[in-house]
Design a protein around this motif. Sequence first.
Motif, PDB file in Angstrom:
ATOM      1  N   HIS A 143      -0.259 -13.843 -14.464  1.00 41.77           N
ATOM      2  CA  HIS A 143      -0.276 -15.237 -14.907  1.00 41.77           C
ATOM      3  C   HIS A 143      -1.243 -15.407 -16.076  1.00 41.77           C
ATOM      4  N   GLY A 144      -2.395 -14.757 -15.988  1.00 41.85           N
ATOM      5  CA  GLY A 144      -3.359 -14.828 -17.078  1.00 41.85           C
ATOM      6  C   GLY A 144      -2.822 -14.241 -18.364  1.00 41.85           C
ATOM      7  N   LEU A 145      -2.064 -13.159 -18.264  1.00 41.45           N
ATOM      8  CA  LEU A 145      -1.495 -12.541 -19.461  1.00 41.45           C
ATOM      9  C   LEU A 145      -0.480 -13.452 -20.140  1.00 41.45           C
ATOM     10  N   HIS A 146       0.391 -14.086 -19.371  1.00 37.71           N
ATOM     11  CA  HIS A 146       1.369 -14.928 -20.050  1.00 37.71           C
ATOM     12  C   HIS A 146       0.723 -16.216 -20.555  1.00 37.71           C
ATOM     13  N   SER A 163       0.836  -8.389 -27.948  1.00 30.78           N
ATOM     14  CA  SER A 163       0.021  -7.421 -27.213  1.00 30.78           C
ATOM     15  C   SER A 163      -0.129  -7.833 -25.754  1.00 30.78           C
ATOM     16  N   ALA A 164      -0.305  -9.135 -25.502  1.00 31.07           N
ATOM     17  CA  ALA A 164      -0.415  -9.618 -24.125  1.00 31.07           C
ATOM     18  C   ALA A 164       0.874  -9.370 -23.358  1.00 31.07           C
ATOM     19  N   VAL A 165       2.020  -9.597 -24.013  1.00 31.19           N
ATOM     20  CA  VAL A 165       3.302  -9.347 -23.354  1.00 31.19           C
ATOM     21  C   VAL A 165       3.469  -7.858 -23.061  1.00 31.19           C
ATOM     22  N   ARG A 166       3.019  -7.008 -23.975  1.00 32.01           N
ATOM     23  CA  ARG A 166       3.119  -5.560 -23.734  1.00 32.01           C
ATOM     24  C   ARG A 166       2.275  -5.143 -22.530  1.00 32.01           C
ATOM     25  N   ARG A 167       1.172  -5.833 -22.316  1.00 30.82           N
ATOM     26  CA  ARG A 167       0.356  -5.525 -21.139  1.00 30.82           C
ATOM     27  C   ARG A 167       1.099  -5.892 -19.860  1.00 30.82           C
ATOM     28  N   VAL A 168       1.913  -6.941 -19.921  1.00 27.47           N
ATOM     29  CA  VAL A 168       2.757  -7.265 -18.769  1.00 27.47           C
ATOM     30  C   VAL A 168       3.725  -6.118 -18.507  1.00 27.47           C
ATOM     31  N   LEU A 169       4.302  -5.579 -19.574  1.00 20.09           N
ATOM     32  CA  LEU A 169       5.263  -4.488 -19.427  1.00 20.09           C
ATOM     33  C   LEU A 169       4.604  -3.209 -18.924  1.00 20.09           C
ATOM     34  N   GLN A 170       3.317  -3.049 -19.167  1.00 19.32           N
ATOM     35  CA  GLN A 170       2.614  -1.902 -18.602  1.00 19.32           C
ATOM     36  C   GLN A 170       2.542  -2.004 -17.085  1.00 19.32           C
ATOM     37  N   VAL A 171       2.517  -3.244 -16.589  1.00 15.58           N
ATOM     38  CA  VAL A 171       2.484  -3.478 -15.147  1.00 15.58           C
ATOM     39  C   VAL A 171       3.887  -3.420 -14.563  1.00 15.58           C
ATOM     40  N   PRO A 173       7.380  -2.614 -16.161  1.00 17.92           N
ATOM     41  CA  PRO A 173       8.202  -2.223 -17.314  1.00 17.92           C
ATOM     42  C   PRO A 173       9.657  -2.637 -17.203  1.00 17.92           C
ATOM     43  N   TRP A 174      10.102  -3.041 -16.023  1.00 24.97           N
ATOM     44  CA  TRP A 174      11.495  -3.450 -15.838  1.00 24.97           C
ATOM     45  C   TRP A 174      11.728  -4.919 -16.191  1.00 24.97           C
ATOM     46  N   ARG A 175      10.709  -5.652 -16.598  1.00 21.72           N
ATOM     47  CA  ARG A 175      10.829  -7.084 -16.848  1.00 21.72           C
ATOM     48  C   ARG A 175      11.620  -7.337 -18.136  1.00 21.72           C
ATOM     49  N   GLU A 176      12.908  -7.668 -17.990  1.00 16.89           N
ATOM     50  CA  GLU A 176      13.768  -7.856 -19.155  1.00 16.89           C
ATOM     51  C   GLU A 176      13.313  -9.028 -20.014  1.00 16.89           C
ATOM     52  N   GLU A 177      12.856 -10.126 -19.359  1.00 17.15           N
ATOM     53  CA  GLU A 177      12.439 -11.276 -20.161  1.00 17.15           C
ATOM     54  C   GLU A 177      11.222 -10.956 -21.010  1.00 17.15           C
ATOM     55  N   ALA A 178      10.352 -10.070 -20.517  1.00 13.26           N
ATOM     56  CA  ALA A 178       9.193  -9.676 -21.317  1.00 13.26           C
ATOM     57  C   ALA A 178       9.638  -8.885 -22.541  1.00 13.26           C
ATOM     58  N   HIS A 179      10.646  -8.025 -22.361  1.00 11.50           N
ATOM     59  CA  HIS A 179      11.186  -7.299 -23.516  1.00 11.50           C
ATOM     60  C   HIS A 179      11.767  -8.275 -24.535  1.00 11.50           C
ATOM     61  N   PRO A 187       6.137 -16.081 -27.308  1.00  6.79           N
ATOM     62  CA  PRO A 187       6.444 -15.516 -25.993  1.00  6.79           C
ATOM     63  C   PRO A 187       6.552 -16.605 -24.942  1.00  6.79           C
ATOM     64  N   GLY A 188       7.566 -16.475 -24.097  1.00  3.54           N
ATOM     65  CA  GLY A 188       7.749 -17.442 -23.025  1.00  3.54           C
ATOM     66  C   GLY A 188       7.051 -17.000 -21.762  1.00  3.54           C
ATOM     67  N   PRO A 189       7.205 -17.776 -20.681  1.00  3.50           N
ATOM     68  CA  PRO A 189       6.523 -17.446 -19.430  1.00  3.50           C
ATOM     69  C   PRO A 189       6.971 -16.102 -18.876  1.00  3.50           C
ATOM     70  N   VAL A 190       6.053 -15.401 -18.268  1.00  2.00           N
ATOM     71  CA  VAL A 190       6.352 -14.147 -17.595  1.00  2.00           C
ATOM     72  C   VAL A 190       6.180 -14.380 -16.109  1.00  2.00           C
TER      73      VAL A 190
END
Length: 205
Positions: A143-146, A163-171, A173-179, A187-190
């Motif tokens: 939540h903090g990242l998005h 960069s913040a969104v990429r950190r979400v993907l590090q956690v 990586p399957w999150r299509e909306e983050a991609h 960037p929208g909500p993650v």
Amino acid sequence: MGERPVTGFRSSKAQALLYYLAASGRPQPRATLAGLFWAGVGDYYARRNLNRTLSNLLQLVGDHLIKAREILTFDRSQPYWLDSEILDQAVNTAATSGDTGRLQEALNLYRGEFLAGFYLHDAPEFEQWVLAERTRLNERYLHGLHTLAHLLAGQGDLPGASSAVRRVLQVEPWREEAHRQLTQRRPGPVRALPSGPRHRTRCRT
């Protein structure tokens, strides 16, 4: 505590007791603590074990414990440093304060699973609490990242937001909306799921 890491625990349960009192953030009945750490040994022995463990903690961090007849409390009026609490506070206030610097510093404290590698084999209720806290902190981190991504994008810092969104993907990586967000201007909500990197809590006095 302050800037001094706590050492000198005589047992893992002494360490766990301090973690629980500090991280739970509320007064704890002695009966609850005895059952949490010494379930199945009977009330008398559970209380005796709690008193022995508490004696060790009082030697180490006595100024940070409020000891009543039936209640134990971590004294937050004394100097201390708890990374999970810093993360919570920064995430809670970031959306209204817009303080991206404080939020980034707090997010950088998240370096792994809560109490990673720490385990009490004979305290299942404590382990259930640890698992719940791991899930909660992972959700707070995401939540903090998005939130950070939205704030930085609103300030025109699109590289920082990405960069913040990429950190979400590090956690996750399957999150299509983050991609997809990496290709968007803002960037929208993650949406956070209960999984993520490992976070070891740290407490200093």
